[in-house]
Scaffold this motif. Structure first.
Motif, PDB file in Angstrom:
ATOM      1  N   CYS A  59       0.370  18.416  -9.242  1.00 33.98           N
ATOM      2  CA  CYS A  59       1.185  18.758  -8.078  1.00 33.98           C
ATOM      3  C   CYS A  59       2.515  19.348  -8.527  1.00 33.98           C
ATOM      4  O   CYS A  59       3.098  18.888  -9.503  1.00 33.98           O
ATOM      5  N   TYR A  60       2.982  20.360  -7.818  1.00 34.35           N
ATOM      6  CA  TYR A  60       4.275  20.942  -8.156  1.00 34.35           C
ATOM      7  C   TYR A  60       5.423  20.195  -7.491  1.00 34.35           C
ATOM      8  O   TYR A  60       6.574  20.348  -7.881  1.00 34.35           O
ATOM      9  N   LYS A  61       5.104  19.366  -6.478  1.00 32.61           N
ATOM     10  CA  LYS A  61       6.119  18.512  -5.852  1.00 32.61           C
ATOM     11  C   LYS A  61       5.426  17.340  -5.181  1.00 32.61           C
ATOM     12  O   LYS A  61       4.223  17.386  -4.899  1.00 32.61           O
ATOM     13  N   LEU A  62       6.208  16.308  -4.931  1.00 34.21           N
ATOM     14  CA  LEU A  62       5.745  15.138  -4.189  1.00 34.21           C
ATOM     15  C   LEU A  62       6.788  14.848  -3.128  1.00 34.21           C
ATOM     16  O   LEU A  62       7.970  14.672  -3.443  1.00 34.21           O
ATOM     17  N   ILE A  63       6.365  14.820  -1.890  1.00 33.60           N
ATOM     18  CA  ILE A  63       7.248  14.581  -0.758  1.00 33.60           C
ATOM     19  C   ILE A  63       7.027  13.143  -0.278  1.00 33.60           C
ATOM     20  O   ILE A  63       5.891  12.721  -0.084  1.00 33.60           O
ATOM     21  N   ALA A  64       8.107  12.417  -0.075  1.00 34.41           N
ATOM     22  CA  ALA A  64       8.045  11.071   0.490  1.00 34.41           C
ATOM     23  C   ALA A  64       8.830  11.074   1.793  1.00 34.41           C
ATOM     24  O   ALA A  64       9.925  11.624   1.852  1.00 34.41           O
ATOM     25  N   THR A  65       8.285  10.468   2.813  1.00 36.13           N
ATOM     26  CA  THR A  65       8.985  10.393   4.091  1.00 36.13           C
ATOM     27  C   THR A  65       9.455   8.970   4.340  1.00 36.13           C
ATOM     28  O   THR A  65       8.862   8.008   3.848  1.00 36.13           O
ATOM     29  N   SER A  66      10.521   8.851   5.103  1.00 32.65           N
ATOM     30  CA  SER A  66      11.050   7.541   5.455  1.00 32.65           C
ATOM     31  C   SER A  66      11.926   7.672   6.689  1.00 32.65           C
ATOM     32  O   SER A  66      12.626   8.683   6.850  1.00 32.65           O
ATOM     33  N   ARG A  67      11.907   6.657   7.516  1.00 34.98           N
ATOM     34  CA  ARG A  67      12.783   6.654   8.690  1.00 34.98           C
ATOM     35  C   ARG A  67      14.228   6.469   8.264  1.00 34.98           C
ATOM     36  O   ARG A  67      14.513   5.779   7.275  1.00 34.98           O
ATOM     37  N   ARG A  75       0.837  -1.202   0.000  1.00 35.11           N
ATOM     38  CA  ARG A  75       0.000   0.000   0.000  1.00 35.11           C
ATOM     39  C   ARG A  75       0.868   1.245   0.000  1.00 35.11           C
ATOM     40  O   ARG A  75       2.041   1.215   0.349  1.00 35.11           O
ATOM     41  N   ALA A  76       0.235   2.346  -0.367  1.00 40.46           N
ATOM     42  CA  ALA A  76       0.811   3.682  -0.252  1.00 40.46           C
ATOM     43  C   ALA A  76      -0.351   4.665  -0.217  1.00 40.46           C
ATOM     44  O   ALA A  76      -1.367   4.458  -0.883  1.00 40.46           O
ATOM     45  N   TYR A  77      -0.197   5.704   0.546  1.00 38.34           N
ATOM     46  CA  TYR A  77      -1.190   6.764   0.618  1.00 38.34           C
ATOM     47  C   TYR A  77      -0.624   8.014  -0.038  1.00 38.34           C
ATOM     48  O   TYR A  77       0.528   8.385   0.199  1.00 38.34           O
ATOM     49  N   GLU A 117      -0.636  25.602  -7.508  1.00 36.38           N
ATOM     50  CA  GLU A 117      -0.802  24.159  -7.677  1.00 36.38           C
ATOM     51  C   GLU A 117      -0.699  23.456  -6.319  1.00 36.38           C
ATOM     52  O   GLU A 117      -0.042  23.936  -5.411  1.00 36.38           O
ATOM     53  N   PRO A 118      -1.301  22.295  -6.198  1.00 40.07           N
ATOM     54  CA  PRO A 118      -1.190  21.526  -4.952  1.00 40.07           C
ATOM     55  C   PRO A 118       0.169  20.830  -4.864  1.00 40.07           C
ATOM     56  O   PRO A 118       0.935  20.804  -5.821  1.00 40.07           O
ATOM     57  N   PHE A 119       0.432  20.240  -3.714  1.00 36.41           N
ATOM     58  CA  PHE A 119       1.587  19.359  -3.563  1.00 36.41           C
ATOM     59  C   PHE A 119       1.094  18.018  -3.043  1.00 36.41           C
ATOM     60  O   PHE A 119      -0.012  17.910  -2.517  1.00 36.41           O
ATOM     61  N   GLY A 120       1.907  17.002  -3.210  1.00 33.02           N
ATOM     62  CA  GLY A 120       1.544  15.668  -2.759  1.00 33.02           C
ATOM     63  C   GLY A 120       2.438  15.203  -1.635  1.00 33.02           C
ATOM     64  O   GLY A 120       3.620  15.551  -1.581  1.00 33.02           O
ATOM     65  N   LEU A 121       1.877  14.416  -0.740  1.00 30.83           N
ATOM     66  CA  LEU A 121       2.618  13.781   0.335  1.00 30.83           C
ATOM     67  C   LEU A 121       2.401  12.280   0.208  1.00 30.83           C
ATOM     68  O   LEU A 121       1.264  11.810   0.249  1.00 30.83           O
ATOM     69  N   LEU A 122       3.482  11.550   0.025  1.00 31.13           N
ATOM     70  CA  LEU A 122       3.442  10.091  -0.063  1.00 31.13           C
ATOM     71  C   LEU A 122       3.736   9.557   1.325  1.00 31.13           C
ATOM     72  O   LEU A 122       4.763   9.884   1.923  1.00 31.13           O
ATOM     73  N   GLU A 123       2.856   8.729   1.851  1.00 37.09           N
ATOM     74  CA  GLU A 123       2.942   8.305   3.245  1.00 37.09           C
ATOM     75  C   GLU A 123       2.553   6.840   3.383  1.00 37.09           C
ATOM     76  O   GLU A 123       1.787   6.320   2.576  1.00 37.09           O
ATOM     77  N   ASP A 124       3.099   6.192   4.387  1.00 39.86           N
ATOM     78  CA  ASP A 124       2.738   4.817   4.763  1.00 39.86           C
ATOM     79  C   ASP A 124       2.905   3.846   3.597  1.00 39.86           C
ATOM     80  O   ASP A 124       2.032   3.034   3.314  1.00 39.86           O
ATOM     81  N   VAL A 125       4.041   3.917   2.928  1.00 45.40           N
ATOM     82  CA  VAL A 125       4.356   2.927   1.890  1.00 45.40           C
ATOM     83  C   VAL A 125       4.758   1.651   2.617  1.00 45.40           C
ATOM     84  O   VAL A 125       5.624   1.669   3.490  1.00 45.40           O
ATOM     85  N   TYR A 126       4.115   0.556   2.257  1.00 41.63           N
ATOM     86  CA  TYR A 126       4.331  -0.705   2.973  1.00 41.63           C
ATOM     87  C   TYR A 126       4.200  -1.869   2.013  1.00 41.63           C
ATOM     88  O   TYR A 126       3.309  -1.881   1.157  1.00 41.63           O
TER      89      TYR A 126
END
Length: 113
Positions: A79-87, A30-32, A43-52
């Motif tokens: 979206c003008y950017k997409l942010i992905a988070t990770s530990r 999954r990914a949100y 423009e909006p931006f995207g946040l990619l979260e909980d990739v599993y």
């Protein structure tokens, strides 16, 4: 007026969340993607979260597929950017993000409640 006496206002802004997932008998990947706006860009931006990806299904390309789908939709949403988070403790995830065109940009700070 002294800064300490200034009233802080708030306004609700809408965001949209989209879940991408792969199921066999259960959800195995999954990914949100959250589509949000700020005052910096029209423009909006995207946040990619909980990739599993479930441990016994890793290495099959499922993570790549759900991330690529999220990237595609973020582009379609203009979206003008997409942010992905990770530990920091997940270097394999970092390598996957880099392979897919993401680059390290900054730090993430967090409060747990």
């Amino acid at each position: 007026m002294a800064i300490a006496n200034m009233k802080i206002k708030s306004k609700t802004v809408n965001a949209k969340g989209i879940k991408f997932f792969v199921e066999e008998e259960n959800e195995i990947a999954r990914a949100y993607l959250y589509i949000m706006h700020n005052d910096l860009h029209e423009e909006p931006f995207g946040l990619l979260e909980d990739v599993y990806v479930a441990e016994n299904h890793r290495g099959r390309g499922l993570g790549t597929q759900v991330i690529e789908q999220a990237v595609k939709v973020a582009k379609e949403q203009n979206c003008y950017k997409l942010i992905a988070t990770s530990r920091k403790s997940r270097p394999q995830v970092h390598q996957l993000y880099q392979k897919l065109g993401f680059y390290e940009r900054g730090l993430e700070f967090r409060l747990n409640f």
